[in-house]
Design an enzyme around this catalytic site. Structure first.
Site, PDB file in Angstrom:
ATOM      1  N   TYR A 187      -1.715   0.121   9.926  1.00  0.00           N
ATOM      2  CA  TYR A 187      -1.973  -0.608   8.683  1.00  0.00           C
ATOM      3  C   TYR A 187      -0.742  -0.524   7.769  1.00  0.00           C
ATOM      4  CZ  TYR A 187      -3.716  -1.290   3.941  1.00  0.00           C
ATOM      5  OH  TYR A 187      -3.859  -1.701   2.641  1.00  0.00           O
ATOM      6  N   THR A 221       0.816  -1.222   0.000  1.00  0.00           N
ATOM      7  CA  THR A 221       0.000   0.000   0.000  1.00  0.00           C
ATOM      8  C   THR A 221       0.845   1.266   0.000  1.00  0.00           C
ATOM      9  OG1 THR A 221      -1.523   1.297   1.380  1.00  0.00           O
ATOM     10  CG2 THR A 221      -0.152  -0.277   2.526  1.00  0.00           C
TER      11      THR A 221
END
Ligand code: UDP
Length: 327
Positions: free
Chosen positions: A141, A117
């Site tokens: 995350y 990501t």
């Protein structure tokens, strides 16, 4: 057999990847614990229910299907939740990925495509985010995904695990044939929440902060169509099959849109007003995340076809009105 083990194949991006893999002549074997995924979304190949932290189950599945490669999508992926429950993210994302990587290596399956990501880059003002940029995640995350990237590099050094890492920017849209689409419960992502608000399925959308250092004060993101994104994964798999070695690719378009701009486009595409109000900032949100790289285009031959904001919203809107999963 051209089997590919697709973890998270019952989820949003994984289910679209299974469709693309099947179209490209592979057999996608979905491995999913169905905690956030849907059995109804597994339409393009065999299904194996299981959890990434269950090494015995993983070994069984590798022995049964003998996949030529792994595409690893399964993960918890909500920035806000990662800030309130970091342990969940480290255990599930990092622990689960490590277990999977060890099982793959033990089974002799050494081609691995990984969903990472842009959140691994963090908030870097005025820095062009390409694959060589430093990674300073500001939420758990992003930190969990960066840790998995490190694991992959160590396993390459020790066990010749060839891998392609894709750092996604913001994935949106849906299969134009509406066979699969985005359906999270609870939903936390901007575009589906906006469409829910338009359709009256929930109350007004909350814009998380309008005091960021951007032209209209709202956060800027680079949106990429899920079908284009999964096309890149098929190209990544072929890259590994031709033994070109491990590589990192950003997957974004290079165009950034603020939350307010997404709202304006949603209003134009659906021809309906978007009920909304301004709320507080969401913990862990970066001000601006826009890809500055063309590596995937230049090296993989990736050609995004549906990644205009209007196309993404319109595909998502079609799915929103017709498609859903019940189990
Ligand atoms: N966002 C928002 N309201 C919402 C959900 C998201 O204002 O109800 C904003 C969020 O702050 C971010 C952008 O929309 O700037 C995209 O958020 P999303 O959760 O879709 O993806 P993320 O960027 O967190 O991966």
């Amino acid at each position: 057999m051209n089997k590919v083990l697709v973890t998270g194949g019952a989820g949003y991006i994984g289910s679209h990847a299974c469709k693309a893999l099947k179209a490209a002549g592979f057999t996608p074997v979905t491995f999913d614990n169905l905690v956030t995924g849907w059995r109804d979304a597994v339409k393009f190949g065999p299904f194996e229910q299981g959890d990434l932290l269950d090494r015995v189950r993983l070994d069984e599945v590798f022995a049964k299907h003998q996949p030529i490669a792994v595409m690893h999508f399964a993960a918890l992926s909500q920035v806000g939740e990662s800030m309130s429950q970091p342990g969940l993210y480290w255990r599930n994302n990092v622990g689960g990925s490590l277990t999977l990587i060890e099982a793959a290596v033990a089974a002799g399956c050494k081609k691995f495509v990984f969903s990472s990501t842009c959140a691994t880059y963090g908030d870097q003002d005025n820095v062009i985010l390409d694959e060589t940029s430093a990674q300073y995640p500001i939420n758990a995350y992003g930190a969990s995904k960066r840790a998995i990237e490190d694991i992959l590099r160590d396993f390459e050094a020790a066990h010749e695990l060839q891998h392609v890492i894709f750092r996604y920017f913001n994935v949106a849209g849906a299969d134009p044939e509406s066979e699969v689409g985005e359906f999270h419960q609870p939903e936390t992502h901007l575009i589906p929440l906006m469409l829910d608000a338009i359709a009256g399925k929930r109350s007004a959308l909350t814009i998380y902060g309008d005091d960021y250092a951007t032209p209209d004060g709202t956060c800027i993101r680079d949106y990429v169509h899920v079908c284009d994104l999964v096309d890149a994964h098929v190209l990544g798999l072929k890259w590994l099959q031709s033994d070109k070695g491990s590589r990192v690719f950003n997957l974004g378009t290079g165009s950034g849109f603020s939350v307010r701009e997404v709202l304006d486009h949603s209003r134009a595409v659906t021809n309906q007003t978007v009920p909304h109000h301004i709320g507080a900032r969401r913990l862990g949100d970066c001000t601006k995340l826009v890809s500055g790289s063309f590596r995937a285009v230049e090296e993989l031959g990736w050609q995004p076809k549906r990644s205009t904001l209007d196309q993404m919203i319109s595909d998502a809107w079609r799915w929103h009105q017709t498609g859903h999963y019940s189990g």
